[in-house]
Motif scaffolding. Structure first.
Motif, mmCIF file in Angstrom:
data_model
loop_
_atom_site.group_PDB
_atom_site.id
_atom_site.type_symbol
_atom_site.label_atom_id
_atom_site.label_comp_id
_atom_site.label_asym_id
_atom_site.label_seq_id
_atom_site.Cartn_x
_atom_site.Cartn_y
_atom_site.Cartn_z
ATOM 1 N N ALA A 18 0.829 -1.206 0.000
ATOM 2 C CA ALA A 18 0.000 0.000 0.000
ATOM 3 C C ALA A 18 0.864 1.256 0.000
ATOM 4 N N GLU A 19 1.941 1.259 0.765
ATOM 5 C CA GLU A 19 2.827 2.419 0.811
ATOM 6 C C GLU A 19 3.533 2.623 -0.528
ATOM 7 N N TYR A 20 3.966 1.519 -1.150
ATOM 8 C CA TYR A 20 4.619 1.618 -2.454
ATOM 9 C C TYR A 20 3.658 2.252 -3.466
ATOM 10 N N GLU A 21 2.429 1.768 -3.479
ATOM 11 C CA GLU A 21 1.436 2.307 -4.415
ATOM 12 C C GLU A 21 1.138 3.779 -4.114
ATOM 13 N N LYS A 22 0.995 4.123 -2.840
ATOM 14 C CA LYS A 22 0.724 5.507 -2.441
ATOM 15 C C LYS A 22 1.827 6.435 -2.945
ATOM 16 N N ARG A 23 3.075 6.049 -2.711
ATOM 17 C CA ARG A 23 4.182 6.915 -3.130
ATOM 18 C C ARG A 23 4.211 7.098 -4.647
ATOM 19 N N HIS A 24 3.873 6.063 -5.381
ATOM 20 C CA HIS A 24 3.870 6.201 -6.834
ATOM 21 C C HIS A 24 2.657 6.977 -7.333
ATOM 22 N N ASN A 25 1.550 6.888 -6.629
ATOM 23 C CA ASN A 25 0.380 7.698 -7.001
ATOM 24 C C ASN A 25 0.640 9.179 -6.752
ATOM 25 N N GLU A 26 1.612 9.484 -5.906
ATOM 26 C CA GLU A 26 2.001 10.863 -5.610
ATOM 27 C C GLU A 26 3.372 11.188 -6.205
ATOM 28 N N LEU A 27 3.712 10.524 -7.312
ATOM 29 C CA LEU A 27 5.026 10.693 -7.932
ATOM 30 C C LEU A 27 5.334 12.171 -8.163
ATOM 31 N N TRP A 28 6.504 12.575 -7.718
ATOM 32 C CA TRP A 28 6.923 13.964 -7.834
ATOM 33 C C TRP A 28 6.963 14.402 -9.298
ATOM 34 N N PRO A 29 6.484 15.592 -9.596
ATOM 35 C CA PRO A 29 6.546 16.093 -10.980
ATOM 36 C C PRO A 29 7.970 16.093 -11.542
ATOM 37 N N GLU A 30 8.965 16.347 -10.664
ATOM 38 C CA GLU A 30 10.360 16.350 -11.118
ATOM 39 C C GLU A 30 10.797 14.960 -11.585
ATOM 40 N N MET A 31 10.248 13.915 -10.969
ATOM 41 C CA MET A 31 10.564 12.544 -11.409
ATOM 42 C C MET A 31 9.913 12.255 -12.755
ATOM 43 N N VAL A 32 8.679 12.698 -12.916
ATOM 44 C CA VAL A 32 8.003 12.529 -14.208
ATOM 45 C C VAL A 32 8.821 13.209 -15.306
ATOM 46 N N ASP A 33 9.253 14.434 -15.026
ATOM 47 C CA ASP A 33 10.058 15.174 -16.009
ATOM 48 C C ASP A 33 11.358 14.441 -16.325
ATOM 49 N N MET A 34 12.024 13.914 -15.294
ATOM 50 C CA MET A 34 13.287 13.208 -15.519
ATOM 51 C C MET A 34 13.062 11.960 -16.370
ATOM 52 N N ILE A 35 12.031 11.208 -16.075
ATOM 53 C CA ILE A 35 11.738 9.996 -16.852
ATOM 54 C C ILE A 35 11.553 10.355 -18.316
ATOM 55 N N HIS A 36 10.774 11.385 -18.591
ATOM 56 C CA HIS A 36 10.545 11.800 -19.978
ATOM 57 C C HIS A 36 11.814 12.378 -20.610
ATOM 58 N N GLU A 37 12.556 13.177 -19.847
ATOM 59 C CA GLU A 37 13.781 13.791 -20.370
ATOM 60 C C GLU A 37 14.798 12.738 -20.813
ATOM 61 N N PHE A 38 14.853 11.619 -20.111
ATOM 62 C CA PHE A 38 15.823 10.586 -20.445
ATOM 63 C C PHE A 38 15.220 9.471 -21.311
ATOM 64 N N GLY A 39 14.088 9.774 -21.949
ATOM 65 C CA GLY A 39 13.552 8.908 -22.992
ATOM 66 C C GLY A 39 12.602 7.819 -22.545
ATOM 67 N N GLY A 40 12.022 7.922 -21.361
ATOM 68 C CA GLY A 40 11.084 6.913 -20.891
ATOM 69 C C GLY A 40 9.641 7.308 -21.129
ATOM 70 N N LYS A 41 8.810 6.335 -21.488
ATOM 71 C CA LYS A 41 7.370 6.573 -21.638
ATOM 72 C C LYS A 41 6.638 5.248 -21.437
ATOM 73 N N ASN A 42 5.337 5.342 -21.272
ATOM 74 C CA ASN A 42 4.500 4.151 -21.058
ATOM 75 C C ASN A 42 5.074 3.263 -19.951
ATOM 76 N N TYR A 43 5.326 3.874 -18.802
ATOM 77 C CA TYR A 43 5.936 3.199 -17.662
ATOM 78 C C TYR A 43 4.831 2.602 -16.796
ATOM 79 N N THR A 44 4.900 1.315 -16.564
ATOM 80 C CA THR A 44 3.912 0.614 -15.760
ATOM 81 C C THR A 44 4.631 -0.334 -14.810
ATOM 82 N N ILE A 45 4.134 -0.420 -13.583
ATOM 83 C CA ILE A 45 4.675 -1.359 -12.607
ATOM 84 C C ILE A 45 3.532 -2.210 -12.077
#
Length: 103
Positions: free
Chosen positions: A15-42
């Motif tokens: 539950a904590e893992y899911e909570k933290r990912h549901n609140e993923l920091w915008p800076e992390m989203v930007d970094m993932i996209h900046e370094f070529g990541g998309k359609n990320y699913t866990i």
């Protein structure tokens, strides 16, 4: 390129893992996209606490450089108390072999 990998969370931390990912920091989203990541699913196997990650990346070398960013290191530190990690707090992740794909 499609990248699949597995990681593991500690017992009782789903539950904590899911909570933290549901609140993923915008800076992390930007970094993932900046370094070529998309359609990320866990996904989580609740019986074993094993996570299965799927991400589409532009270039493996470009993607690997994202690991050395300050925001990524901060995320690793933030997640280290709920999952298996290496000494530098990076998650213990095992790449999986792609054996089938269908569009």
């Amino acid at each position: 390129m499609i990248k699949g990998f597995k990681m593991k969370i500690y017992e009782g931390m789903a539950a904590e893992y899911e909570k933290r990912h549901n609140e993923l920091w915008p800076e992390m989203v930007d970094m993932i996209h900046e370094f070529g990541g998309k359609n990320y699913t866990i996904f989580l196997d609740e019986e074993t606490n094993v996570l299965f990650g799927y991400i589409e990346i532009e270039d493996p070398e470009k993607w690997a450089k994202g690991a050395d960013t300050a925001i990524n290191r901060k995320w690793w530190d933030f997640m280290a108390d709920i999952m298996e990690t290496n000494p530098d707090n990076s998650p213990v992740a095992v790449d999986l072999k792609n054996v089938f794909h269908l569009d």
